[in-house]
Design a protein around this motif. Structure first.
Motif, PDB file in Angstrom:
ATOM      1  N   GLY A 124      11.442  12.656  -4.826  1.00  0.00           N
ATOM      2  CA  GLY A 124      10.026  13.623  -3.481  1.00  0.00           C
ATOM      3  C   GLY A 124      11.446  14.376  -2.637  1.00  0.00           C
ATOM      4  O   GLY A 124      10.831  15.709  -2.439  1.00  0.00           O
ATOM      5  N   LEU A 125      12.093  13.827  -2.221  1.00  0.00           N
ATOM      6  CA  LEU A 125      12.457  14.614  -0.907  1.00  0.00           C
ATOM      7  C   LEU A 125      13.756  15.559  -1.701  1.00  0.00           C
ATOM      8  O   LEU A 125      13.818  16.787  -0.986  1.00  0.00           O
ATOM      9  N   ILE A 175       9.914   1.597  -3.903  1.00  0.00           N
ATOM     10  CA  ILE A 175       9.976   2.600  -2.472  1.00  0.00           C
ATOM     11  C   ILE A 175      10.790   3.611  -2.388  1.00  0.00           C
ATOM     12  O   ILE A 175      10.552   5.096  -2.375  1.00  0.00           O
ATOM     13  N   PHE A 176      11.744   3.295  -3.325  1.00  0.00           N
ATOM     14  CA  PHE A 176      13.079   4.283  -2.755  1.00  0.00           C
ATOM     15  C   PHE A 176      12.973   5.493  -3.981  1.00  0.00           C
ATOM     16  O   PHE A 176      13.240   6.608  -3.490  1.00  0.00           O
ATOM     17  N   ASN A 177      12.783   5.072  -4.674  1.00  0.00           N
ATOM     18  CA  ASN A 177      13.186   6.003  -6.147  1.00  0.00           C
ATOM     19  C   ASN A 177      11.936   7.099  -6.105  1.00  0.00           C
ATOM     20  O   ASN A 177      12.699   8.331  -6.088  1.00  0.00           O
ATOM     21  N   PRO A 178      10.481   6.929  -5.260  1.00  0.00           N
ATOM     22  CA  PRO A 178       9.789   7.812  -5.049  1.00  0.00           C
ATOM     23  C   PRO A 178      10.053   9.414  -4.262  1.00  0.00           C
ATOM     24  O   PRO A 178      10.379  10.162  -3.915  1.00  0.00           O
ATOM     25  N   VAL A 179      10.379   8.606  -3.057  1.00  0.00           N
ATOM     26  CA  VAL A 179      10.809   8.864  -1.824  1.00  0.00           C
ATOM     27  C   VAL A 179      12.178   9.781  -1.870  1.00  0.00           C
ATOM     28  O   VAL A 179      11.775  11.000  -1.620  1.00  0.00           O
ATOM     29  N   LEU A 194       0.528  -1.600   0.157  1.00  0.00           N
ATOM     30  CA  LEU A 194      -0.346   0.327  -0.378  1.00  0.00           C
ATOM     31  C   LEU A 194       0.789   1.081   0.135  1.00  0.00           C
ATOM     32  O   LEU A 194      -0.001   2.442  -0.326  1.00  0.00           O
ATOM     33  N   PHE A 195       1.416   1.535   0.807  1.00  0.00           N
ATOM     34  CA  PHE A 195       3.574   2.028   0.126  1.00  0.00           C
ATOM     35  C   PHE A 195       3.635   2.607  -0.816  1.00  0.00           C
ATOM     36  O   PHE A 195       3.553   3.513  -0.952  1.00  0.00           O
ATOM     37  N   VAL A 196       3.821   1.103  -1.374  1.00  0.00           N
ATOM     38  CA  VAL A 196       3.854   1.357  -2.365  1.00  0.00           C
ATOM     39  C   VAL A 196       3.238   2.485  -4.126  1.00  0.00           C
ATOM     40  O   VAL A 196       4.115   3.591  -4.684  1.00  0.00           O
ATOM     41  N   ILE A 197       2.453   2.034  -3.675  1.00  0.00           N
ATOM     42  CA  ILE A 197       0.707   2.327  -4.054  1.00  0.00           C
ATOM     43  C   ILE A 197       0.551   4.280  -3.905  1.00  0.00           C
ATOM     44  O   ILE A 197       0.893   4.404  -5.218  1.00  0.00           O
ATOM     45  N   CYS A 198       0.783   3.690  -3.094  1.00  0.00           N
ATOM     46  CA  CYS A 198       0.525   5.296  -1.961  1.00  0.00           C
ATOM     47  C   CYS A 198       1.488   6.912  -2.580  1.00  0.00           C
ATOM     48  O   CYS A 198       1.363   7.791  -3.845  1.00  0.00           O
ATOM     49  N   VAL A 199       2.782   6.437  -2.761  1.00  0.00           N
ATOM     50  CA  VAL A 199       4.184   7.553  -2.965  1.00  0.00           C
ATOM     51  C   VAL A 199       3.907   7.414  -4.332  1.00  0.00           C
ATOM     52  O   VAL A 199       4.117   8.608  -4.746  1.00  0.00           O
ATOM     53  N   ASN A 200       3.601   6.075  -5.306  1.00  0.00           N
ATOM     54  CA  ASN A 200       4.099   6.452  -6.548  1.00  0.00           C
ATOM     55  C   ASN A 200       2.727   6.869  -7.210  1.00  0.00           C
ATOM     56  O   ASN A 200       3.005   8.255  -7.827  1.00  0.00           O
ATOM     57  N   VAL A 201       1.463   7.018  -6.718  1.00  0.00           N
ATOM     58  CA  VAL A 201       0.321   7.596  -7.594  1.00  0.00           C
ATOM     59  C   VAL A 201       0.501   8.663  -7.388  1.00  0.00           C
ATOM     60  O   VAL A 201      -0.152   9.733  -8.416  1.00  0.00           O
ATOM     61  N   THR A 202       0.731   9.242  -5.874  1.00  0.00           N
ATOM     62  CA  THR A 202       1.235  11.299  -5.403  1.00  0.00           C
ATOM     63  C   THR A 202       1.429  11.229  -6.155  1.00  0.00           C
ATOM     64  O   THR A 202       2.070  12.479  -6.569  1.00  0.00           O
ATOM     65  N   LEU A 203       3.295  10.449  -6.653  1.00  0.00           N
ATOM     66  CA  LEU A 203       3.583  11.576  -7.600  1.00  0.00           C
ATOM     67  C   LEU A 203       3.547  11.450  -9.098  1.00  0.00           C
ATOM     68  O   LEU A 203       3.948  12.370  -9.689  1.00  0.00           O
ATOM     69  N   ILE A 204       2.663  10.578  -9.125  1.00  0.00           N
ATOM     70  CA  ILE A 204       2.174  10.634 -10.521  1.00  0.00           C
ATOM     71  C   ILE A 204       1.269  12.073 -11.124  1.00  0.00           C
ATOM     72  O   ILE A 204       0.752  12.747 -11.973  1.00  0.00           O
ATOM     73  N   VAL A 205      -0.205  11.893  -9.446  1.00  0.00           N
ATOM     74  CA  VAL A 205      -0.601  13.390  -9.744  1.00  0.00           C
ATOM     75  C   VAL A 205       0.023  14.110  -9.649  1.00  0.00           C
ATOM     76  O   VAL A 205      -0.907  15.084 -10.290  1.00  0.00           O
ATOM     77  N   ILE A 206       0.517  15.131  -8.715  1.00  0.00           N
ATOM     78  CA  ILE A 206       1.111  15.691  -8.781  1.00  0.00           C
ATOM     79  C   ILE A 206       1.701  15.915 -10.055  1.00  0.00           C
ATOM     80  O   ILE A 206       1.778  17.601 -10.632  1.00  0.00           O
TER      81      ILE A 206
END
Length: 387
Positions: free
Chosen positions: A365-366, A358-362, A111-123
C-alpha cells in the motif's frame, strides 16, 4: 505359591504344557493366571482345562512377573495412544491481569490484520484499473493472510480467557493444516508473483500475450491446490501415528510437536518432510533465478530500473520478510529450550503468523502509487461525506 513356583519352573525350562502335540489328556496342570493372560488368544478347553494342540506354543524363558510387567506396559501404551482425544498447548505463564492485557493487544492486532487485508482486497476488486495479474496475485496474498490468521488468532484469544489451553485432536489437525497451508501457499504465491515480475520486466512486449486471464487463473489455482495436496498427505501420515503424550510446547498445533509424541518411529513422516522441504526449496531457487534475470535487465536499462524499483521492491521485501519469519520458526524448533525466556519462546513460534499478514499489505500500500492514491481518495471521500 506352589502353583506359581511350578509355572516359573515350566517357563524357565521351556517345556511343553500338557496336551501339546500329543493326545494324552491332563487335568492336573493349569497355566499360571499371568501366563494365561499373556497368551489369552490360545484356546482352552472347558472340559479338560488344557491347551488345544492346534494353538499350543512354547512359553518364553521369562518369569511370570516379567511377563506381567511387560504386558501391563504394552496395555498402558495402547490405552494412551487410543484415548488421546485432546492436547494441552503451552501457556503464557503470566498472571490473570497480564492475560487480559495480552488479549486486548492481540485482539487489536487481529482486527488490524483483517482491516488492512480486506481494504486491499476491496480496492483491487472495485478499481478496474487494478484488474491486472500483479494486483490479482496481491489480492490472493491478502486472502491467504486472512485464511492463515483465522486458524491461529481466534484460538489464541479464546485461550487467553480460558484456564486450560486445551484443543481437541481433530481441532489440532485442522489448525495444523490451516497454518501450514497458509505458509506454503504464501511461498507458492510469491513464486507466481516472481514469475509475473520476470515476464513484465524481461519480456515486456510479450507480457499481455503470456499473462492472459486464463494463465493468471491457472497460476492462482496452482498457488492454492499444490500446497493443499501436499499438506493433505502430511496430515494423513500424522493421523496414523499412535501417541503416547498430549502436551504440545507451542501456542498452536504443529506437525513436529505431534511427531515427538508418537509411540512408534516416524520415518515415513520425516522422509516426506524432507521431500516437501526440497520441493519448496525449488520455489525459492526459482524466485532467486527470476530476480537475477530482473536485476540483469534493470542494469542495462534506466527505464526498466525505475519500473523495477516501483513494482519489484515490495515483492522483494515480502520475500525477505517471509524467509526471516521461517528462520525464526526454525530457530524455535531447533534451539528452543526451557532456559529461554517465555516471551522469546512465544515470539519465535508465532512471528511468521503475525508479521507477514500485517507487513505485506502495508508495504504494498505504501510503495504502489496506484493503491496509495486510491486509499487517499477513499479517505478524503469519507471525510466529505461526514462533513
Amino acid at each position: 505359591m506352589p502353583r506359581a513356583r511350578h509355572s516359573l519352573r515350566l517357563a524357565r525350562q521351556q517345556i511343553h504344557l500338557p496336551g501339546c502335540f500329543d493326545d494324552s489328556p491332563s487335568t492336573t496342570t493349569t497355566p499360571h493366571p499371568t501366563l494365561r493372560e499373556a497368551h489369552k488368544s490360545q484356546h482352552i478347553s472347558s472340559n479338560t482345562g488344557v491347551l488345544s494342540t492346534q494353538h499350543c506354543m512354547l512359553l518364553p524363558a521369562a518369569s511370570p512377573e516379567d511377563l506381567s510387567e511387560r504386558y501391563v506396559q504394552e496395555a498402558m501404551q495402547k490405552n494412551n495412544s487410543s484415548y488421546t482425544t485432546t492436547f494441552t498447548l503451552s501457556r503464557l505463564n503470566d498472571s490473570s491481569t497480564n492475560k487480559y492485557i495480552y488479549f486486548f493487544f492481540t485482539l487489536l492486532g487481529y482486527l488490524f490484520v483483517i482491516c488492512v487485508n480486506v481494504t486491499l482486497i476491496v480496492i483491487i476488486a472495485l478499481e478496474k484499473t487494478l484488474h491486472e495479474p500483479m494486483y490479482f496475485f496481491l489480492c490472493n496474498l491478502s486472502v491467504n493472510a486472512l485464511y492463515g490468521t483465522s486458524g491461529f488468532f481466534p484460538k489464541l484469544l479464546f485461550d487467553f480467557l480460558s484456564d486450560t489451553n486445551v484443543i481437541s485432536y481433530s481441532g489440532c489437525l485442522l489448525q495444523m493444516f490451516v497454518i501450514y497451508s497458509f505458509s506454503t501457499c504464501e511461498l507458492t504465491n510469491l513464486t507466481v508473483m516472481a514469475y509475473d515480475r520476470y515476464v513484465a520486466i524481461c519480456r515486456p512486449l510479450e507480457y499481455h500475450a503470456i499473462m492472459t486471464p486464463l494463465t493468471t487463473g491457472k497460476l492462482i489455482l496452482f498457488a492454492w491446490t499444490f500446497p493443499f495436496c501436499c499438506l493433505c498427505v502430511s496430515i494423513l501420515l500424522t493421523t496414523r501415528l499412535p501417541l503416547c503424550g498430549s502436551h504440545i510446547e507451542k501456542l498452536y498445533c504443529d506437525n513436529w510437536s505431534i511427531m515427538k509424541l508418537s509411540c512408534v518411529k516416524t520415518t515415513a513422516n520425516i522422509v516426506y518432510g524432507y521431500v516437501l522441504i526440497g520441493t519448496f526449496f525449488a520455489h525459492f531457487l526459482f524466485i532467486l533465478f527470476s530476480y537475477m534475470k530482473i536485476l540483469r535487465t534493470c542494469h542495462t536499462s534506466s527505464i526498466q530500473r525505475s519500473k523495477c524499483m516501483q513494482t519489484c521492491l515490495p515483492h522483494l521485501l515480502t520475500v525477505i520478510n517471509y524467509f526471516i519469519a521461517l528462520i525464526f520458526d526454525y530457530m524455535y524448533s531447533s534451539y528452543g529450550s526451557s532456559d529461554m525466556p517465555q516471551v522469546l519462546h512465544n515470539l519465535l513460534s508465532v512471528e511468521f503468523l503475525i508479521v507477514p499478514p500485517i507487513f505485506n499489505p502495508v508495504i504494498y500500500g505504501l510503495n504502489l502509487q496506484t493503491i496509495r492514491n486510491k486509499v487517499t481518495r477513499m479517505c478524503s471521500r469519507n471525510k466529505v461525506i461526514q462533513t
